[in-house]
Motif scaffolding. Structure first.
Motif, PDB file in Angstrom:
ATOM      1  N   MET A 139      79.283 132.646 -30.516  1.00  0.00           N
ATOM      2  CA  MET A 139      80.501 133.279 -30.031  1.00  0.00           C
ATOM      3  C   MET A 139      80.628 133.051 -28.524  1.00  0.00           C
ATOM      4  N   THR A 140      81.804 132.730 -28.090  1.00  0.00           N
ATOM      5  CA  THR A 140      82.071 132.501 -26.680  1.00  0.00           C
ATOM      6  C   THR A 140      81.965 133.814 -25.921  1.00  0.00           C
ATOM      7  N   ASP A 141      81.278 133.779 -24.780  1.00  0.00           N
ATOM      8  CA  ASP A 141      81.134 134.979 -23.967  1.00  0.00           C
ATOM      9  C   ASP A 141      82.384 135.182 -23.104  1.00  0.00           C
ATOM     10  N   LYS A 142      82.451 134.491 -21.994  1.00  0.00           N
ATOM     11  CA  LYS A 142      83.563 134.660 -21.071  1.00  0.00           C
ATOM     12  C   LYS A 142      84.134 133.291 -20.739  1.00  0.00           C
ATOM     13  N   ILE A 143      85.448 133.196 -20.730  1.00  0.00           N
ATOM     14  CA  ILE A 143      86.109 131.939 -20.422  1.00  0.00           C
ATOM     15  C   ILE A 143      86.956 132.133 -19.170  1.00  0.00           C
ATOM     16  N   LYS A 144      86.686 131.318 -18.162  1.00  0.00           N
ATOM     17  CA  LYS A 144      87.485 131.353 -16.942  1.00  0.00           C
ATOM     18  C   LYS A 144      88.367 130.110 -16.947  1.00  0.00           C
ATOM     19  N   VAL A 145      89.668 130.336 -16.941  1.00  0.00           N
ATOM     20  CA  VAL A 145      90.631 129.236 -16.917  1.00  0.00           C
ATOM     21  C   VAL A 145      91.301 129.248 -15.545  1.00  0.00           C
ATOM     22  N   ILE A 146      91.084 128.176 -14.804  1.00  0.00           N
ATOM     23  CA  ILE A 146      91.664 128.056 -13.463  1.00  0.00           C
ATOM     24  C   ILE A 146      92.932 127.224 -13.593  1.00  0.00           C
ATOM     25  N   ILE A 147      94.078 127.844 -13.361  1.00  0.00           N
ATOM     26  CA  ILE A 147      95.369 127.179 -13.538  1.00  0.00           C
ATOM     27  C   ILE A 147      96.015 126.991 -12.174  1.00  0.00           C
ATOM     28  N   SER A 148      96.429 125.750 -11.899  1.00  0.00           N
ATOM     29  CA  SER A 148      97.135 125.513 -10.647  1.00  0.00           C
ATOM     30  C   SER A 148      98.379 124.670 -10.902  1.00  0.00           C
ATOM     31  N   ASN A 149      99.397 124.953 -10.133  1.00  0.00           N
ATOM     32  CA  ASN A 149     100.661 124.233 -10.223  1.00  0.00           C
ATOM     33  C   ASN A 149     100.834 123.428  -8.941  1.00  0.00           C
ATOM     34  N   GLN A 150     100.713 122.105  -9.051  1.00  0.00           N
ATOM     35  CA  GLN A 150     100.809 121.248  -7.872  1.00  0.00           C
ATOM     36  C   GLN A 150     102.108 120.443  -7.850  1.00  0.00           C
ATOM     37  N   GLN A 151     103.108 120.932  -8.560  1.00  0.00           N
ATOM     38  CA  GLN A 151     104.408 120.251  -8.594  1.00  0.00           C
ATOM     39  C   GLN A 151     105.512 121.259  -8.374  1.00  0.00           C
ATOM     40  N   LYS A 152     106.684 120.750  -7.949  1.00  0.00           N
ATOM     41  CA  LYS A 152     107.834 121.623  -7.720  1.00  0.00           C
ATOM     42  C   LYS A 152     109.036 121.177  -8.532  1.00  0.00           C
ATOM     43  N   THR A 153     108.866 120.161  -9.368  1.00  0.00           N
ATOM     44  CA  THR A 153     109.976 119.588 -10.132  1.00  0.00           C
ATOM     45  C   THR A 153     110.434 120.513 -11.259  1.00  0.00           C
ATOM     46  N   VAL A 154     109.480 121.139 -11.932  1.00  0.00           N
ATOM     47  CA  VAL A 154     109.776 121.973 -13.096  1.00  0.00           C
ATOM     48  C   VAL A 154     109.262 123.381 -12.837  1.00  0.00           C
ATOM     49  N   LYS A 155     110.125 124.369 -13.044  1.00  0.00           N
ATOM     50  CA  LYS A 155     109.696 125.765 -12.927  1.00  0.00           C
ATOM     51  C   LYS A 155     108.812 126.090 -14.128  1.00  0.00           C
ATOM     52  N   ILE A 156     107.647 126.640 -13.860  1.00  0.00           N
ATOM     53  CA  ILE A 156     106.728 127.009 -14.936  1.00  0.00           C
ATOM     54  C   ILE A 156     107.282 128.271 -15.609  1.00  0.00           C
ATOM     55  N   PRO A 157     107.622 128.182 -16.894  1.00  0.00           N
ATOM     56  CA  PRO A 157     108.199 129.346 -17.578  1.00  0.00           C
ATOM     57  C   PRO A 157     107.225 130.525 -17.661  1.00  0.00           C
ATOM     58  N   THR A 158     107.777 131.703 -17.672  1.00  0.00           N
ATOM     59  CA  THR A 158     106.987 132.911 -17.860  1.00  0.00           C
ATOM     60  C   THR A 158     106.186 132.777 -19.156  1.00  0.00           C
ATOM     61  N   GLY A 159     104.940 133.159 -19.108  1.00  0.00           N
ATOM     62  CA  GLY A 159     104.103 133.150 -20.301  1.00  0.00           C
ATOM     63  C   GLY A 159     103.283 131.885 -20.490  1.00  0.00           C
ATOM     64  N   VAL A 160     103.576 130.826 -19.729  1.00  0.00           N
ATOM     65  CA  VAL A 160     102.842 129.570 -19.924  1.00  0.00           C
ATOM     66  C   VAL A 160     101.372 129.710 -19.524  1.00  0.00           C
ATOM     67  N   ARG A 161     101.120 130.446 -18.459  1.00  0.00           N
ATOM     68  CA  ARG A 161      99.724 130.636 -18.040  1.00  0.00           C
ATOM     69  C   ARG A 161      98.928 131.365 -19.130  1.00  0.00           C
ATOM     70  N   MET A 162      99.523 132.381 -19.717  1.00  0.00           N
ATOM     71  CA  MET A 162      98.857 133.102 -20.810  1.00  0.00           C
ATOM     72  C   MET A 162      98.684 132.183 -22.020  1.00  0.00           C
ATOM     73  N   LEU A 163      99.682 131.369 -22.315  1.00  0.00           N
ATOM     74  CA  LEU A 163      99.604 130.406 -23.415  1.00  0.00           C
ATOM     75  C   LEU A 163      98.423 129.463 -23.218  1.00  0.00           C
ATOM     76  N   VAL A 164      98.262 128.938 -22.009  1.00  0.00           N
ATOM     77  CA  VAL A 164      97.162 128.010 -21.718  1.00  0.00           C
ATOM     78  C   VAL A 164      95.820 128.720 -21.912  1.00  0.00           C
ATOM     79  N   ARG A 165      95.727 129.941 -21.441  1.00  0.00           N
ATOM     80  CA  ARG A 165      94.475 130.699 -21.625  1.00  0.00           C
ATOM     81  C   ARG A 165      94.183 130.920 -23.115  1.00  0.00           C
ATOM     82  N   ARG A 166      95.206 131.239 -23.879  1.00  0.00           N
ATOM     83  CA  ARG A 166      95.022 131.440 -25.326  1.00  0.00           C
ATOM     84  C   ARG A 166      94.600 130.146 -26.008  1.00  0.00           C
TER      85      ARG A 166
END
Length: 127
Positions: free
Chosen positions: A1-28
């Motif tokens: 069983m996985t203990d703890k997962i750290k997901v480091i998310i960074s946005n290095q672009q300005k072309t597309v607005k990151i929709p609400t919920g995408v960060r949570m989606l990536v973590r899931r």
């Protein structure tokens, strides 16, 4: 069983607005993949959103392909052996880079939501 997962998310672009919920989606997505793979222990993974120019540069540098692509992955482990973050004890799994411009274009092409395309790209990056 996985203990703890750290997901480091960074946005290095300005072309597309990151929709609400995408960060949570990536973590899931990260959690689901590690559970599916029966991963044991703590893990760290980096996910970066870029534009076409940035991913083209990475694609040229690392794959000798001078063209944009939708997703690139840079695994840090091999055969179940990973570098470990000395501060946390977590296994460092690697980096996933997603072109938001490509993701938007492909979501439109296949007539599905951007969130579904991002989840699909994330899943293909682990293969």
């Amino acid at each position: 069983m996985t203990d703890k997962i750290k997901v480091i998310i960074s946005n290095q672009q300005k072309t597309v607005k990151i929709p609400t919920g995408v960060r949570m989606l990536v973590r899931r997505c990260c959690h689901a993949v590690l559970i599916q793979e029966n991963f044991e222990g703590s893990a760290e993974i980096s996910v970066t959103f870029v534009d076409d120019a940035q991913i083209q540069e990475l694609n040229k540098k690392h794959r000798n392909l001078d063209q944009p692509t939708d997703v690139l992955s840079f695994p840090l482990g091999e055969n179940g052996e990973y570098d470990v973050n000395p501060e946390t004890g977590a296994k460092m799994l690697g980096d996933i880079v997603i072109s938001m411009e490509r993701a938007v274009a492909q979501a439109e092409q296949y007539d599905h939501p951007l969130q579904r395309e991002i989840a699909f790209l994330f899943n293909t990056a682990r293969a």
